[in-house]
Design an enzyme around this catalytic site. Structure first.
Site, PDB file in Angstrom:
ATOM      1  N   HIS A  64       0.828  -1.210   0.000  1.00  0.00           N
ATOM      2  CA  HIS A  64       0.000   0.000   0.000  1.00  0.00           C
ATOM      3  C   HIS A  64       0.862   1.261   0.000  1.00  0.00           C
ATOM      4  O   HIS A  64       0.653   2.170  -0.812  1.00  0.00           O
ATOM      5  CB  HIS A  64      -0.919  -0.017   1.227  1.00  0.00           C
ATOM      6  CG  HIS A  64      -1.737   1.226   1.402  1.00  0.00           C
ATOM      7  ND1 HIS A  64      -3.047   1.335   0.980  1.00  0.00           N
ATOM      8  CD2 HIS A  64      -1.435   2.446   1.937  1.00  0.00           C
ATOM      9  CE1 HIS A  64      -3.514   2.538   1.246  1.00  0.00           C
ATOM     10  NE2 HIS A  64      -2.550   3.244   1.846  1.00  0.00           N
ATOM     11  N   GLU A  65       1.810   1.324   0.901  1.00  0.00           N
ATOM     12  CA  GLU A  65       2.606   2.550   1.027  1.00  0.00           C
ATOM     13  C   GLU A  65       3.485   2.790  -0.199  1.00  0.00           C
ATOM     14  O   GLU A  65       3.745   3.947  -0.571  1.00  0.00           O
ATOM     15  CB  GLU A  65       3.461   2.502   2.297  1.00  0.00           C
ATOM     16  CG  GLU A  65       2.669   2.410   3.593  1.00  0.00           C
ATOM     17  CD  GLU A  65       1.680   3.548   3.795  1.00  0.00           C
ATOM     18  OE1 GLU A  65       1.926   4.670   3.284  1.00  0.00           O
ATOM     19  OE2 GLU A  65       0.648   3.317   4.458  1.00  0.00           O
ATOM     20  N   HIS A 105       1.721   4.883  -2.570  1.00  0.00           N
ATOM     21  CA  HIS A 105       1.841   6.320  -2.299  1.00  0.00           C
ATOM     22  C   HIS A 105       3.186   6.861  -2.800  1.00  0.00           C
ATOM     23  O   HIS A 105       3.248   7.941  -3.396  1.00  0.00           O
ATOM     24  CB  HIS A 105       1.738   6.592  -0.800  1.00  0.00           C
ATOM     25  CG  HIS A 105       0.353   6.441  -0.243  1.00  0.00           C
ATOM     26  ND1 HIS A 105      -0.776   6.912  -0.881  1.00  0.00           N
ATOM     27  CD2 HIS A 105      -0.077   5.873   0.915  1.00  0.00           C
ATOM     28  CE1 HIS A 105      -1.842   6.635  -0.144  1.00  0.00           C
ATOM     29  NE2 HIS A 105      -1.453   6.000   0.953  1.00  0.00           N
ATOM     30  N   HIS A 122      -5.559   7.427  -2.170  1.00  0.00           N
ATOM     31  CA  HIS A 122      -6.435   6.376  -1.669  1.00  0.00           C
ATOM     32  C   HIS A 122      -7.573   6.090  -2.641  1.00  0.00           C
ATOM     33  O   HIS A 122      -8.039   6.980  -3.353  1.00  0.00           O
ATOM     34  CB  HIS A 122      -6.984   6.771  -0.299  1.00  0.00           C
ATOM     35  CG  HIS A 122      -5.969   6.639   0.792  1.00  0.00           C
ATOM     36  ND1 HIS A 122      -5.957   7.434   1.909  1.00  0.00           N
ATOM     37  CD2 HIS A 122      -4.913   5.796   0.916  1.00  0.00           C
ATOM     38  CE1 HIS A 122      -4.950   7.081   2.686  1.00  0.00           C
ATOM     39  NE2 HIS A 122      -4.291   6.092   2.104  1.00  0.00           N
TER      40      HIS A 122
END
Lengths: 192, 135
Positions: free
Chosen positions: A126-127, A130, A136
């Site tokens: 997930h990170e 980013h 998101h």
């Protein structure tokens, strides 16, 4: 999927990215390997490459585990709550809360759903999204959905994640374009 | 100290001490409506994740005011919940789930919901003017 305002991304001449771990954490090879697998998932669908290096200050992406106020204005809050955060391109800063109970292997059994243990690879994937420029998503099954329950392992990119990252960086020529695993298939690999 | 090969490697005493987190207190707000006290921490939570602008200049109160109602509505919209502006059980259940520390709304603009942009306009003084605009 969503993007950060202004759609920041790594520039054309910085698509072969390096990553390094904060030496103060003294992470084991097993833990570092979790991040390697997470990077590989994104590399598989784009033209980006990720190479681990040992020169922490000079690498494109810097990874560290910290507790509480660690100097970036976004203090961690102890067990659970916020688990990690990462900055948009081309910052490359990836911070994880060292107060969590990070599980580095997927073989945990159903008990995990009742504990505070968090799957490290799920959060890492997930990170990294980013770090590459994704915000998101509202798609609950996607990697870029903001929350992750304890006891859940979610590491496979969904179509939503792939569409987003390929919008930013194009498609890996070796990516066969096949559909990502179905929700049912992915759920079956979840903990608990 | 904080890595475990699997869950059975985590000392039971550590698990017992860490099964609840700071946000679990929000469960007490389930069903609350205007007039219920104790909500300023929830406003801080929403501000942390972008649902209340960073440049909000006043101090948060325990009032269930328009600031909070609009933050809840935006949150419910982003998480595809029933948009009621109220702290129903499902919304509160979502609020306490561990999450990424990155905000859902950056610079007052959320692109989370189906690619549609929502912009938050806020006058800066509590209760004066605060509305969400669908683009």
């Amino acid at each position: 999927y969503s993007l950060f305002p202004g759609e920041p991304r790594w520039p054309e001449d910085r698509r072969q990215l390096t990553y390094a771990f904060d030496p103060r954490n003294a992470l084991t090879e097993e833990v570092k390997g979790v991040f390697g697998r997470a990077f590989a998932r994104w590399a598989a669908v784009t033209k980006l490459t990720f190479t681990r290096v040992e020169t922490f200050p000079d690498s494109d992406i810097t990874i560290g585990f910290y507790t509480g106020d660690h100097g970036d204005g976004e203090p961690f809050d102890g067990v659970l709550g916020t688990l990690a955060h990462a900055f948009s391109p081309p910052s490359g800063r990836f911070h994880l809360d060292s107060d969590e109970n990070w599980v580095v292997s997927g073989d945990v059994g159903g008990i995990l759903s009742m504990t505070s243990a968090v799957d490290l690879e799920s959060v890492a994937v997930h990170e990294i999204g980013h770090l590459l420029g994704l915000g998101h998503s509202t798609i609950e099954d996607s990697i870029m959905y903001p929350t992750i329950s304890t006891g859940r392992r979610k590491v496979e990119l969904t179509r939503d994640d792939i569409d987003g990252i390929q919008y930013l960086y194009g498609t890996n020529p070796n990516f066969n374009g096949s559909s990502p695993p179905s929700t049912q298939q992915r759920e079956s690999s979840d903990f608990g | 100290e904080f890595f475990f090969p699997n869950v059975t490697g985590i000392p039971p005493s550590r698990l017992l001490n860490t099964t609840r987190n700071l946000w679990d207190a929000f469960r007490n707000f389930t069903g609350c409506r205007p007039g219920v006290d104790g909500l300023y921490k929830l406003k801080q939570y929403f501000q942390r994740f972008g649902y209340i602008p960073e440049n909000f200049s006043g101090n948060f109160t325990d009032d269930f005011d328009d600031i909070l109602r609009h933050a809840i509505e935006m949150y419910q919209r982003n998480f595809r919940l029933n948009v009621s502006g109220e702290l129903d059980e499902l919304t509160v259940r979502h609020l306490v789930i561990p999450r990424c520390g990155n905000p859902d709304i950056v610079n007052g603009s959320s692109a989370m919901h189906g690619g549609k942009k929502y912009e938050v306009n806020f006058a800066g003084r509590r209760g004066q003017r605060f509305h969400a605009l669908k683009r």
